[in-house]
Design a protein around this motif. Sequence first.
Motif, mmCIF file in Angstrom:
data_model
loop_
_atom_site.group_PDB
_atom_site.id
_atom_site.type_symbol
_atom_site.label_atom_id
_atom_site.label_comp_id
_atom_site.label_asym_id
_atom_site.label_seq_id
_atom_site.Cartn_x
_atom_site.Cartn_y
_atom_site.Cartn_z
ATOM 1 N N CYS A 52 0.802 -1.179 -0.082
ATOM 2 C CA CYS A 52 0.000 -0.051 0.040
ATOM 3 C C CYS A 52 0.838 1.258 0.003
ATOM 4 O O CYS A 52 0.415 2.137 -0.807
ATOM 5 N N ILE A 53 1.718 1.344 0.684
ATOM 6 C CA ILE A 53 2.960 2.479 1.036
ATOM 7 C C ILE A 53 3.431 2.532 -0.598
ATOM 8 O O ILE A 53 3.617 3.716 -1.008
ATOM 9 N N ALA A 54 3.960 1.463 -1.229
ATOM 10 C CA ALA A 54 4.676 1.653 -2.433
ATOM 11 C C ALA A 54 3.826 2.365 -3.326
ATOM 12 O O ALA A 54 3.948 2.748 -4.368
ATOM 13 N N ASN A 55 2.327 1.673 -3.306
ATOM 14 C CA ASN A 55 1.425 2.320 -4.207
ATOM 15 C C ASN A 55 0.931 3.770 -4.216
ATOM 16 O O ASN A 55 0.830 4.527 -5.117
ATOM 17 N N ILE A 56 0.920 4.287 -2.947
ATOM 18 C CA ILE A 56 0.407 5.671 -2.477
ATOM 19 C C ILE A 56 1.824 6.408 -2.695
ATOM 20 O O ILE A 56 1.600 7.458 -3.363
ATOM 21 N N ILE A 57 2.811 6.027 -2.190
ATOM 22 C CA ILE A 57 4.231 6.779 -2.319
ATOM 23 C C ILE A 57 4.868 6.371 -3.215
ATOM 24 O O ILE A 57 5.841 5.633 -3.040
ATOM 25 N N ASP A 58 4.457 6.563 -4.445
ATOM 26 C CA ASP A 58 5.261 5.578 -5.655
ATOM 27 C C ASP A 58 6.347 6.640 -6.297
ATOM 28 O O ASP A 58 6.664 6.148 -7.429
ATOM 29 N N GLU A 59 7.107 7.504 -5.700
ATOM 30 C CA GLU A 59 8.055 7.998 -6.140
ATOM 31 C C GLU A 59 9.350 7.680 -5.118
ATOM 32 O O GLU A 59 9.176 7.727 -4.049
ATOM 33 N N GLU A 60 10.664 7.669 -5.810
ATOM 34 C CA GLU A 60 11.753 7.306 -4.986
ATOM 35 C C GLU A 60 11.894 8.044 -3.846
ATOM 36 O O GLU A 60 12.267 7.322 -2.575
ATOM 37 N N ILE A 61 12.237 9.294 -3.829
ATOM 38 C CA ILE A 61 12.568 10.255 -2.695
ATOM 39 C C ILE A 61 11.571 10.234 -1.829
ATOM 40 O O ILE A 61 11.702 10.096 -0.362
ATOM 41 N N LYS B 142 8.006 20.507 -4.125
ATOM 42 C CA LYS B 142 7.817 19.220 -5.534
ATOM 43 C C LYS B 142 8.492 19.634 -6.591
ATOM 44 O O LYS B 142 9.149 18.513 -7.043
ATOM 45 N N GLY B 143 8.889 20.649 -7.028
ATOM 46 C CA GLY B 143 9.599 20.975 -8.139
ATOM 47 C C GLY B 143 11.170 20.201 -7.568
ATOM 48 O O GLY B 143 12.034 20.076 -8.785
ATOM 49 N N ILE B 144 11.707 20.760 -6.610
ATOM 50 C CA ILE B 144 12.893 20.379 -6.156
ATOM 51 C C ILE B 144 13.253 18.873 -6.353
ATOM 52 O O ILE B 144 14.298 18.405 -7.002
ATOM 53 N N ILE B 145 12.106 18.161 -5.829
ATOM 54 C CA ILE B 145 12.348 16.637 -5.427
ATOM 55 C C ILE B 145 12.432 16.014 -6.897
ATOM 56 O O ILE B 145 13.003 14.921 -7.158
ATOM 57 N N ASP B 146 11.418 16.640 -7.736
ATOM 58 C CA ASP B 146 11.255 16.118 -8.913
ATOM 59 C C ASP B 146 12.532 16.246 -9.771
ATOM 60 O O ASP B 146 12.852 15.405 -10.498
ATOM 61 N N LYS B 147 13.072 17.282 -9.705
ATOM 62 C CA LYS B 147 14.401 17.694 -10.561
ATOM 63 C C LYS B 147 15.452 16.779 -9.887
ATOM 64 O O LYS B 147 16.266 15.993 -10.708
ATOM 65 N N LEU B 148 15.821 16.631 -8.816
ATOM 66 C CA LEU B 148 16.521 15.670 -8.173
ATOM 67 C C LEU B 148 16.331 14.330 -8.693
ATOM 68 O O LEU B 148 17.513 13.517 -9.089
ATOM 69 N N GLY C 52 24.358 12.291 -4.310
ATOM 70 C CA GLY C 52 23.716 12.886 -3.142
ATOM 71 C C GLY C 52 22.364 12.976 -3.361
ATOM 72 O O GLY C 52 21.602 13.695 -2.480
ATOM 73 N N TRP C 53 21.562 12.541 -4.475
ATOM 74 C CA TRP C 53 20.488 13.407 -4.781
ATOM 75 C C TRP C 53 19.181 12.640 -3.680
ATOM 76 O O TRP C 53 18.279 13.508 -3.393
ATOM 77 N N THR C 54 19.308 11.493 -3.183
ATOM 78 C CA THR C 54 18.532 10.763 -2.185
ATOM 79 C C THR C 54 18.513 11.624 -0.962
ATOM 80 O O THR C 54 17.831 11.931 -0.314
ATOM 81 N N THR C 55 19.945 11.925 -0.628
ATOM 82 C CA THR C 55 20.389 12.717 0.692
ATOM 83 C C THR C 55 19.724 14.093 0.388
ATOM 84 O O THR C 55 18.725 14.418 1.587
ATOM 85 N N MET C 56 19.871 14.438 -0.290
ATOM 86 C CA MET C 56 19.452 16.231 -0.386
ATOM 87 C C MET C 56 17.778 15.940 -0.483
ATOM 88 O O MET C 56 17.336 16.891 0.028
ATOM 89 N N GLY C 57 17.353 15.040 -1.290
ATOM 90 C CA GLY C 57 15.814 14.983 -1.108
ATOM 91 C C GLY C 57 15.469 14.680 0.123
ATOM 92 O O GLY C 57 14.142 15.226 0.429
#
Length: 744
Positions: A521-530, A610-616, A623-628
Amino acid sequence: MSFEKLNFGIGDRHEDFKQALLKSARDDVDKYPALISRLFDVFKERMPESVLSTFAFYGTRAAINAKGETRSFAKGIEQHHIELLQGIALTLPVADWGEDPFTAEAIQTVFDILPQISDTIFKRRLIDEADEVDDGRKALIALQEKIRLHTQAVRNWGYFSEVKLICRELYAALDAKLEAAAGYTFSDILDVSETVLTTIEQRGNEHMGALRRVVRARDVQALVEAYFREFPDLIGSPEKLLNVIPEGMPRKSVAAFLMSHADLRHSNDMSVTASEIAAATGKEEERVNRILGMLSIQPGELADQKIEHMFLSNPVWARPGVHVHDKYMFVVPQAIFSHINEIMWRFARSAKIESDLSDRRAAYLEDKTEFLIRSVLPTARITKNAKWMVGAQQFETDIIATVDKTVFLAEAKSHRLTPEGLRGAPDRLKRHLNEMVVAPSIQSARLAEHIVAARAGNIESLKITQSLGLDAENVDQIIRISLTLDDLSILSSSEEDMAKAGLIPEGHTLAPVLHIADLGCIANIIDEEIPFLHYFSERFHFQKHFDVFGDELDFLGVYLSTGFNLGPSQKNSYRLMVSGMSGVIDRYYTARDAGIEIKKPTATIHRTYKGIIDKLARTKPAGWTTMGIFILSSASPEEQPTVERGLNRLRKSVTRKSARPGHECFIEIVPPLNRKATVGFYVYEGKNTNLRREHMEHFAAEALERDDAASCVLFARNTDNWSSPYDAALLVQRREKVRAELKS
């Protein structure tokens, strides 16, 4: 926010409050025999099958609207109440079952006293817990009680579509084994169960639809005529019934009489024969009959069963049908899937293939965990069943997923929470919790400690991480979770009791424990990596900073609205009652299962963030996951618009004619928790791009020094390219502090 901060306000009167509660509990326990006697009187006078089916019909039926919202027909009645009533009824042999039709008064008696019986059984155990003098044992009893209550109250370990999917995936692989031993397959059991459920639910829906059409009639005559039209199998005629209805009887009273008469149908509507289900499934009648028999209990079969034990481990959970004559009555057909794992274990045990099922559960849980993590972390490098050595001793980690500078460790433990663990001595539960919760957490923590040690240069630990293909030097985040096939999410708010019971080694931080359906359920609802990584990064700390009451999907509901940005530390926090926060998720899945399309719930993230994490996520700098994770942890959804307003003010300041490069061009966000990074924004004009690196490094160094933080992430915004979320990003860290935080 809609969750509650609990402050009971009893202060120094806590002991008085406790004693008053216990006195009330003892008074209620004294009344228990009389309540049971009244219930048996009803069963011995009125037809138990009709009483039970009518109680279940109104206790489980709910209306669902176009928004996925549900409204129960009988407030305060839960599935476990119906299961308890069914278990009590089955202690009576069929010869003692009453033969008279039920009355409204009899049904009302059951609605009144059954919740009291259920509450009294709980209060009896509350007294036993209070009488225990050993603190460690008292904590263990409290844990056992929490799990019992959770098992009792929460009947659905997943949304129905997910439950069906998991069952097919898990059990179909053993079809040949079961057929060779028993003459039917696990898929047969699921086919029969689904058909029983849909058949009985369809009959219930048709019943309600017919009644709705009846009660819409404008007068008494039209009511009676509509009743005979909607229920054509009725004996007699509208004219004969109208002749016996007292003249002048109000329309409302006639409608109530007709509805009460229609309630006599419930036991038949909730019953099936083997031939009916065989015809619907295309299976042999004998095969279906054997399955239905295994799913059912005959009246009197539970004569030796203590009613108090039904609250702890009800035989009805593993056999939810009632076998009367040549029919099988399922008053709560969805109970088959509520307890499907225990039901399937019983089938396997009768066929003597328990070891095969144990092996299958283990393999499936690991495979499903890998599949779900891979689905939501598509760029991760995943190693399954990773073996590593410490000296001559070999260890194994079920799942290692490496994404950028984040390492995600998952341990999948398929051990069962047995009925004996629920109703038996607390020591049995202690063994279960060690196998399913503590041992896997220690296992993942062991590898995490070696990653941290390798990052500090420890030679032996470096050998381990290198053998696993891990670059420990570049690990900023370590996330640990444990997965099960039994629902233990209530333990997420029970670390204090587990520590008191001596289950958790001193200094160990327990990994969150999730049911595999919840991970799906979590993977379906929060379906973006960061956001997915951020959820679990903060989820770990959330249960440590707050004394929380709720399950995993309640936690998910809190995350969607707050991002887990709730407060500075546990010493300044409240007890949080988050039960019910899963409402938005429940509505989505309930509507989806009912064929109603509504928008999937999403995390509340302001457009700037949202714009920042999408671009990361799109550009994936080092370090994109750390920054996100850091940017999402820097401010709550309520605070994020303030950041955008601050950036717009900086833009105006920087573009003034009198502005000097590097002055009044920087803002920083210092989160209240020390473990979170400082996040800064540097705004510059395009003509000063050549100064960007120098200025960013200067501001980052100052921030680290001033805030005493372990990390600082800085985003640069170009006033000439304002539509871009950022033009450059810089991550600066203090190595020693990062290592220290990785240990926590």
